[in-house]
Design a protein around this motif. Structure first.
Motif, PDB file in Angstrom:
ATOM      1  N   LYS A 193       9.645 -10.002  -4.436  1.00 57.44           N
ATOM      2  CA  LYS A 193      10.934  -9.720  -5.085  1.00 57.44           C
ATOM      3  C   LYS A 193      10.896  -8.371  -5.808  1.00 57.44           C
ATOM      4  CE  LYS A 193      14.176 -11.996  -8.278  1.00 57.44           C
ATOM      5  NZ  LYS A 193      15.186 -12.442  -7.299  1.00 57.44           N
ATOM      6  N   ILE A 194       9.824  -8.133  -6.558  1.00 56.14           N
ATOM      7  CA  ILE A 194       9.715  -6.890  -7.324  1.00 56.14           C
ATOM      8  C   ILE A 194       9.585  -5.686  -6.398  1.00 56.14           C
ATOM      9  CG2 ILE A 194       8.249  -5.620  -8.950  1.00 56.14           C
ATOM     10  CD1 ILE A 194       7.638  -8.356 -10.280  1.00 56.14           C
ATOM     11  N   LYS A 195       8.840  -5.849  -5.314  1.00 55.93           N
ATOM     12  CA  LYS A 195       8.720  -4.748  -4.344  1.00 55.93           C
ATOM     13  C   LYS A 195      10.071  -4.403  -3.722  1.00 55.93           C
ATOM     14  CE  LYS A 195       3.893  -5.608  -3.052  1.00 55.93           C
ATOM     15  NZ  LYS A 195       2.985  -6.146  -1.999  1.00 55.93           N
ATOM     16  N   SER A 196      10.932  -5.410  -3.584  1.00 52.84           N
ATOM     17  CA  SER A 196      12.238  -5.191  -2.948  1.00 52.84           C
ATOM     18  C   SER A 196      13.268  -4.616  -3.912  1.00 52.84           C
ATOM     19  CB  SER A 196      12.767  -6.515  -2.381  1.00 52.84           C
ATOM     20  OG  SER A 196      11.894  -7.036  -1.415  1.00 52.84           O
ATOM     21  N   THR A 197      13.259  -5.082  -5.166  1.00 52.64           N
ATOM     22  CA  THR A 197      14.339  -4.736  -6.096  1.00 52.64           C
ATOM     23  C   THR A 197      13.892  -3.957  -7.317  1.00 52.64           C
ATOM     24  OG1 THR A 197      14.115  -6.813  -7.332  1.00 52.64           O
ATOM     25  CG2 THR A 197      15.560  -6.835  -5.407  1.00 52.64           C
ATOM     26  N   GLY A 198      12.581  -3.841  -7.529  1.00 50.04           N
ATOM     27  CA  GLY A 198      12.089  -3.176  -8.723  1.00 50.04           C
ATOM     28  C   GLY A 198      11.752  -4.183  -9.809  1.00 50.04           C
ATOM     29  N   PRO A 199      11.265  -3.714 -10.979  1.00 54.57           N
ATOM     30  CA  PRO A 199      10.879  -4.605 -12.073  1.00 54.57           C
ATOM     31  C   PRO A 199      12.009  -5.562 -12.452  1.00 54.57           C
ATOM     32  CG  PRO A 199      10.190  -2.357 -12.519  1.00 54.57           C
ATOM     33  CD  PRO A 199      11.055  -2.290 -11.293  1.00 54.57           C
ATOM     34  N   ILE A 200      11.628  -6.768 -12.850  1.00 51.22           N
ATOM     35  CA  ILE A 200      12.613  -7.794 -13.220  1.00 51.22           C
ATOM     36  C   ILE A 200      12.554  -8.060 -14.720  1.00 51.22           C
ATOM     37  CG2 ILE A 200      12.558  -8.882 -10.952  1.00 51.22           C
ATOM     38  CD1 ILE A 200      10.707 -11.027 -12.106  1.00 51.22           C
ATOM     39  N   THR A 201      13.653  -8.604 -15.255  1.00 50.05           N
ATOM     40  CA  THR A 201      13.693  -8.948 -16.685  1.00 50.05           C
ATOM     41  C   THR A 201      12.832 -10.173 -16.951  1.00 50.05           C
ATOM     42  OG1 THR A 201      15.589 -10.425 -16.468  1.00 50.05           O
ATOM     43  CG2 THR A 201      16.059  -8.072 -16.824  1.00 50.05           C
ATOM     44  N   VAL A 202      12.455 -10.353 -18.194  1.00 58.17           N
ATOM     45  CA  VAL A 202      11.719 -11.553 -18.590  1.00 58.17           C
ATOM     46  C   VAL A 202      12.578 -12.792 -18.335  1.00 58.17           C
ATOM     47  CG1 VAL A 202      10.691 -12.784 -20.552  1.00 58.17           C
ATOM     48  CG2 VAL A 202      10.292 -10.330 -20.269  1.00 58.17           C
ATOM     49  N   ASP A 252       6.600  -5.954 -14.006  1.00 59.49           N
ATOM     50  CA  ASP A 252       6.366  -5.140 -12.821  1.00 59.49           C
ATOM     51  C   ASP A 252       5.005  -5.515 -12.226  1.00 59.49           C
ATOM     52  OD1 ASP A 252       6.709  -3.222 -10.894  1.00 59.49           O
ATOM     53  OD2 ASP A 252       6.476  -1.498 -12.228  1.00 59.49           O
ATOM     54  N   ILE A 253       4.709  -4.983 -11.060  1.00 60.36           N
ATOM     55  CA  ILE A 253       3.399  -5.171 -10.439  1.00 60.36           C
ATOM     56  C   ILE A 253       2.447  -4.116 -10.984  1.00 60.36           C
ATOM     57  CG2 ILE A 253       2.124  -5.174  -8.261  1.00 60.36           C
ATOM     58  CD1 ILE A 253       4.798  -5.908  -6.887  1.00 60.36           C
ATOM     59  N   ASP A 254       1.252  -4.526 -11.345  1.00 61.21           N
ATOM     60  CA  ASP A 254       0.238  -3.590 -11.829  1.00 61.21           C
ATOM     61  C   ASP A 254      -0.155  -2.653 -10.684  1.00 61.21           C
ATOM     62  OD1 ASP A 254      -2.137  -2.318 -12.679  1.00 61.21           O
ATOM     63  OD2 ASP A 254      -2.549  -3.984 -14.043  1.00 61.21           O
ATOM     64  N   PRO A 255       0.007  -1.340 -10.847  1.00 56.98           N
ATOM     65  CA  PRO A 255      -0.319  -0.405  -9.750  1.00 56.98           C
ATOM     66  C   PRO A 255      -1.800  -0.391  -9.390  1.00 56.98           C
ATOM     67  CG  PRO A 255       0.113   0.788 -11.781  1.00 56.98           C
ATOM     68  CD  PRO A 255       0.480  -0.632 -12.054  1.00 56.98           C
TER      69      PRO A 255
END
Length: 441
Positions: A50-59, A239-242
């Motif tokens: 989901k994050i890869k598709s749309t970017g960071p998400i809210t809590v 977000d995903i840790d780079p």
């Protein structure tokens, strides 16, 4: 009798003690967990896609996905309560808790004129233990309620928990009516003969004279988190840790986000949590109570607009990193009662929050404990009663960590005929049970 053995009750203090994450620099880290302690769960895989598709998400989006995703959500397909679950609630500790709440609803029903019928609506009923204790009080006081038509309405999104509730509350020989596609997805009759219905949304519950109960319901609703920066408020995102593809981390939004509108302009804290879903539900409850009467009793961990970071996780009765193995642990944040009061928008009066210790003592917990102790000759049962009482009342355990809050019609505080001429004596409404000095808000 719904009192836990000493081993179970003794864990509660560790279960939901206040836990503050460490904020490290620009990026919020949930800790440096070794890879073997960060399993790739189905929910983690879903979130990374989901994050890869749309970017960071809210809590808030993170909490919603982790807790209530229809396929992988923590609450949807499991029983997380009790000694074998991830946390224990007050009704699982002592039967007295539910009994006193049953007395509260009867007291308010009497104080507001003994309406010919009322709905008892519980939001997030858990395993049904609390409602079972309340209904036992209703049965014991059947002579008081004999002319009242009572019905039970449960708002529950978890299929697993609704099945457990049905086993706890209904007569097994009376078959349940099931209709998955209907707003009322299950119907039955309680062991005492009261009709009971299940819903997924409060909006579907009939708008009639009702008493509403929300015990440890609001603390699991999704929150947005914000941090004050030199550039203004910035929302905390996930977000995903780079550096590690299967690890999540907290980051700050680079600019303002829409949810920032929920922050008060005079906010003095440097970190706040806001729960829009809670605001929507409070507005709905306030509108219903203002039109049809009744009351709402809310009991939860929380504060009156003073705390900052309270977002935390629980797994196996221990604190759990909120970003590790999502879907395997409960997520929660303390309720901001000042926000609930504000969201009532003046349609109803609010009482509290007051500490659980004060509320239960005002309701007569000491007298009820003495009655149960006098009736019991079994040392182990007496010990369980005393340990349950200590867990509920001790300020270092639940006594001051848990709060009670109520929404009631304005006329409940000022008398039904509050627009009387000067020659008439103003009626003196009876106090609201459980609450001390009434404060007009």
């Amino acid at each position: 009798m719904s009192v836990l053995a000493a081993a179970g009750a003794g864990r509660l203090y560790a279960v939901r003690a206040v836990f503050t994450c460490l904020w490290r620099g620009k990026y919020f880290s949930s800790g440096n967990e070794p890879a073997e302690n960060n399993p790739v769960t189905p929910m983690l895989r879903h979130l990374t896609y989901k994050i890869k598709s749309t970017g960071p998400i809210t809590v808030a989006e993170y909490m919603k996905e982790v807790l209530t995703n229809p396929a992988k959500g923590y609450y949807v397909n499991r029983d997380m309560l009790g000694e074998k679950g991830d946390f224990i609630t007050s009704p699982e500790i002592s039967q007295i808790f539910g009994e006193l709440l049953g007395i509260w609803f009867i007291s308010e029903w009497i104080a507001t004129g003994k309406n010919a019928a009322f709905q008892l609506v519980e939001l997030g009923p858990g395993r049904g233990t609390l409602l079972g204790d309340i209904l036992r009080v209703f049965s014991q006081l059947a002579s008081v309620l004999k002319n009242c038509d009572i019905s039970i309405h449960l708002v529950e999104v978890s299929q697993k928990l609704s099945e457990i509730q049905a086993l706890t509350l209904t007569e097994e020989k009376v078959l349940l009516e099931r209709n998955a596609g209907s707003p009322v997805y299950m119907k039955g009759v309680t062991k005492s003969g009261i009709p009971i219905s299940w819903y997924r949304d409060l909006q579907d519950v009939p708008k009639e004279y009702s008493f509403y109960l929300a015990h440890e319901f609001f603390d699991v609703l999704p929150v947005h988190k914000f941090q004050k920066t030199p550039h203004g408020w910035r929302e905390v995102l996930i977000d995903i840790d780079p550096q590690v593809s299967d690890k999540l981390r907290f980051v700050l939004a680079p600019c303002a986000t829409p949810a920032e509108a929920f922050i008060q302009c005079d906010e003095t804290r440097d970190h706040v949590e806001v729960c829009p879903d809670a605001g929507v539900i409070i507005q709905e409850l306030s509108q219903r109570i203002s039109v049809t009467g009744g009351a709402a009793l809310i009991a939860d961990y929380g504060h009156d607009g003073t705390k900052t970071d309270t977002f935390r996780g629980f797994c196996g009765h221990r604190l759990h990193d909120v970003l590790i193995a999502p879907g395997t642990a409960d997520l929660t944040a303390d309720v901001d009662f000042s926000y609930l009061r504000r969201m009532s928008q003046g349609k109803v009066a609010s009482l509290g929050p007051i500490k659980q210790q004060t509320f239960l003592r005002n309701m007569g917990i000491d007298v009820r404990l003495k009655v149960l102790l006098d009736k019991s000759d079994e040392p182990s049962l007496r010990q369980q009663l005393l340990q349950g009482y200590d867990m509920l009342m001790n300020p270092t355990k639940m006594g001051e960590r848990f709060n009670f809050f109520a929404l009631i019609p304005h006329q409940r505080l000022h008398g039904r005929n509050h627009q009387m001429n000067a020659c008439q004596s103003k009626p003196s409404p009876s106090p609201v049970a459980g609450f001390g000095e009434l404060t007009w808000r």
